[in-house]
Design an enzyme around this catalytic site. Structure first.
Site, PDB file in Angstrom:
ATOM      1  N   LYS A 123      26.090  41.159  58.189  1.00 43.28           N
ATOM      2  CA  LYS A 123      26.061  40.476  56.896  1.00 43.28           C
ATOM      3  C   LYS A 123      27.491  40.112  56.512  1.00 43.28           C
ATOM      4  O   LYS A 123      28.364  40.980  56.427  1.00 43.28           O
ATOM      5  CB  LYS A 123      25.446  41.382  55.833  1.00 43.28           C
ATOM      6  CG  LYS A 123      25.422  40.728  54.458  1.00 43.28           C
ATOM      7  CD  LYS A 123      24.664  41.568  53.436  1.00 43.28           C
ATOM      8  CE  LYS A 123      24.709  40.907  52.069  1.00 43.28           C
ATOM      9  NZ  LYS A 123      24.050  41.724  51.043  1.00 43.28           N
ATOM     10  N   LYS A 153      22.893  37.445  58.488  1.00 40.98           N
ATOM     11  CA  LYS A 153      22.879  36.809  57.173  1.00 40.98           C
ATOM     12  C   LYS A 153      24.274  36.372  56.768  1.00 40.98           C
ATOM     13  O   LYS A 153      25.195  37.169  56.926  1.00 40.98           O
ATOM     14  CB  LYS A 153      22.344  37.831  56.169  1.00 40.98           C
ATOM     15  CG  LYS A 153      22.343  37.356  54.746  1.00 40.98           C
ATOM     16  CD  LYS A 153      21.923  38.467  53.830  1.00 40.98           C
ATOM     17  CE  LYS A 153      22.012  37.958  52.407  1.00 40.98           C
ATOM     18  NZ  LYS A 153      21.592  38.931  51.452  1.00 40.98           N
TER      19      LYS A 153
HETATM   20  C1  PBG Z   1      23.006  42.433  48.053  1.00 41.45           C
HETATM   21  C2  PBG Z   1      22.346  41.173  48.446  1.00 41.45           C
HETATM   22  C3  PBG Z   1      22.847  39.891  48.258  1.00 41.45           C
HETATM   23  C4  PBG Z   1      21.909  39.029  48.798  1.00 41.45           C
HETATM   24  C5  PBG Z   1      20.859  39.781  49.267  1.00 41.45           C
HETATM   25  N1  PBG Z   1      21.157  41.134  49.060  1.00 41.45           N
HETATM   26  C6  PBG Z   1      24.046  39.433  47.558  1.00 41.45           C
HETATM   27  C7  PBG Z   1      25.373  39.840  48.031  1.00 41.45           C
HETATM   28  O1  PBG Z   1      25.544  40.450  49.065  1.00 41.45           O
HETATM   29  O2  PBG Z   1      26.318  39.526  47.313  1.00 41.45           O
HETATM   30  C8  PBG Z   1      22.059  37.548  48.824  1.00 41.45           C
HETATM   31  C9  PBG Z   1      20.817  36.783  49.068  1.00 41.45           C
HETATM   32  C10 PBG Z   1      20.956  35.330  48.821  1.00 41.45           C
HETATM   33  O3  PBG Z   1      22.058  34.799  48.560  1.00 41.45           O
HETATM   34  O4  PBG Z   1      19.922  34.666  48.885  1.00 41.45           O
HETATM   35  N2  PBG Z   1      22.086  43.418  47.726  1.00 41.45           N
END
Ligand code: PBG
Length: 345
Positions: A219, A271
């Site tokens: 991520k 992601k």
């Molecule tokens: C954090 C989380 C995020 C997203 C999913 N889980 C935000 C981040 O990491 O700042 C982002 C999902 C999206 O942008 O659609 N729990």
């Protein structure tokens, strides 16, 4: 040069151009042929729908930067999940949006059985049983007053840091509460080291051996999460670069995936998706477990924004974007467009 009566007409044979023997266009001649030879198939079974359930609202609340996506009440959540099931979607991923007064530095509302996310999970499991897989976002950021995915501490030099191992203790409490509430799948998205091992051990100790884990393994610290922050009413100041990955890096994704699989992840995720299709391909090639990818809020919002301006065709562009995520190796794709796409598949 004009072609007056005295000049010979153009004849390609004079130029000795070889007649093509291989004609790839043969396999593109009509829709049935194209569909027979298509290498990549997308079905609703590949799609996971991320959803938001909010506390303290009486009716669904649109999220302006995510057209078509809302913060749900518990009742509207149930109806929306019913629609997703009807179009063949196997899994929904639930995020909770607590009231500001329920946020604290530890994110403790995340393991409160009466917290908004756990109530939503319980309601869905009660309504739908095993007809749909209920996945929970296992991360503190919606629940902490500072908006970070972990708890804050001071290092020995007085700097504020996200405390990895203290955060793991909270993740375990959250994970067990989510499993108790009825989640089939937990998706830890906080990028703390050791989070999969800690959560797996916590689940097993609580008798939740059959609750599976989809790990957000690779991520990245991405600008494409912008609209999500509106969606969950994020309190974050600053950024997540000390725990999410640097977009410049490739190799550490493979390390993160290896670690998560070794720690017990049942599925791994890359992601965002679109800017990381190279990473996704590599992960798909090496992973011994199913590989998912998340078409994040910014990816979805960009396509909608361009389409709203009449610059691209919404349905065609969305389908192409998600198909390419599938082609790059994702078996499960989390997308806010899941229901729209499933209706067209
Ligand atoms: C954090 C989380 C995020 C997203 C999913 N889980 C935000 C981040 O990491 O700042 C982002 C999902 C999206 O942008 O659609 N729990």
């Amino acid at each position: 040069m004009s072609n007056s009566g005295t000049e010979k007409p153009f004849d390609i044979n004079e130029f000795n151009v070889p007649t093509p023997v291989r004609r790839p266009r043969r396999l593109r001649t009509n829709p049935v042929m194209r569909s027979m030879v298509a290498e990549t198939r997308l079905t609703p079974k590949n799609l996971i729908l991320p959803m938001f359930v909010a506390d303290g609202i009486d009716e669904p609340k649109p999220i302006s930067s995510l057209p078509g996506v809302v913060q749900h009440t518990e009742d509207s959540l149930v109806e929306a999940v019913r629609e997703a099931i009807e179009v063949g979607i196997p899994c929904v991923d639930l995020f909770g949006v607590p009231k500001d007064e329920d946020k604290d530095p530890e994110g403790s509302d995340s393991w409160n059985p009466e917290g908004v996310l756990n109530r939503g999970l319980r309601r869905l499991r009660k309504e739908f049983g095993d007809d749909v897989l209920i996945m929970a976002d296992t991360c503190l950021d919606e629940f902490t007053s500072h908006g970070h995915c972990g708890v804050l501490n001071q290092d020995r030099y007085g700097a504020t840091v996200v405390d990895n191992d203290h955060t793991l203790e909270n993740y375990v409490k959250m994970a067990v509460a989510q499993a108790d509430a009825g989640a089939h799948i937990l998706s830890p998205s906080g990028m703390m080291d050791g989070q999969i091992a800690a959560i797996r051990a916590g689940l097993d100790a609580a008798g939740h051996q059959n609750v599976s884990i989809m790990a957000y393994s690779a991520k990245y610290a991405s600008a494409f999460y912008g609209p999500f922050r509106e969606a969950v009413g994020s309190s974050l100041q600053g950024d997540r670069r000390t725990y999410q990955q640097d977009p410049a890096n490739r190799r550490e994704s493979l390390l993160e995936v290896e670690l998560d699989i070794a720690e017990g992840a049942d599925m791994v995720m890359v992601k965002p998706a679109m800017s990381y299709l190279d990473i996704l391909r590599e992960v798909a090639d090496m992973s011994a477990v199913p590989v998912a990818a998340y078409q994040v809020s910014g990816e979805y919002a960009m396509i909608h924004a361009a389409a709203a301006n009449g610059w691209i065709d919404l349905d065609a562009a969305m389908m192409e974007a998600v198909l390419s995520i599938r082609r790059a190796g994702a078996e499960q794709i989390l997308t806010y467009a899941a229901v729209d796409l499933a209706k067209k598949l």
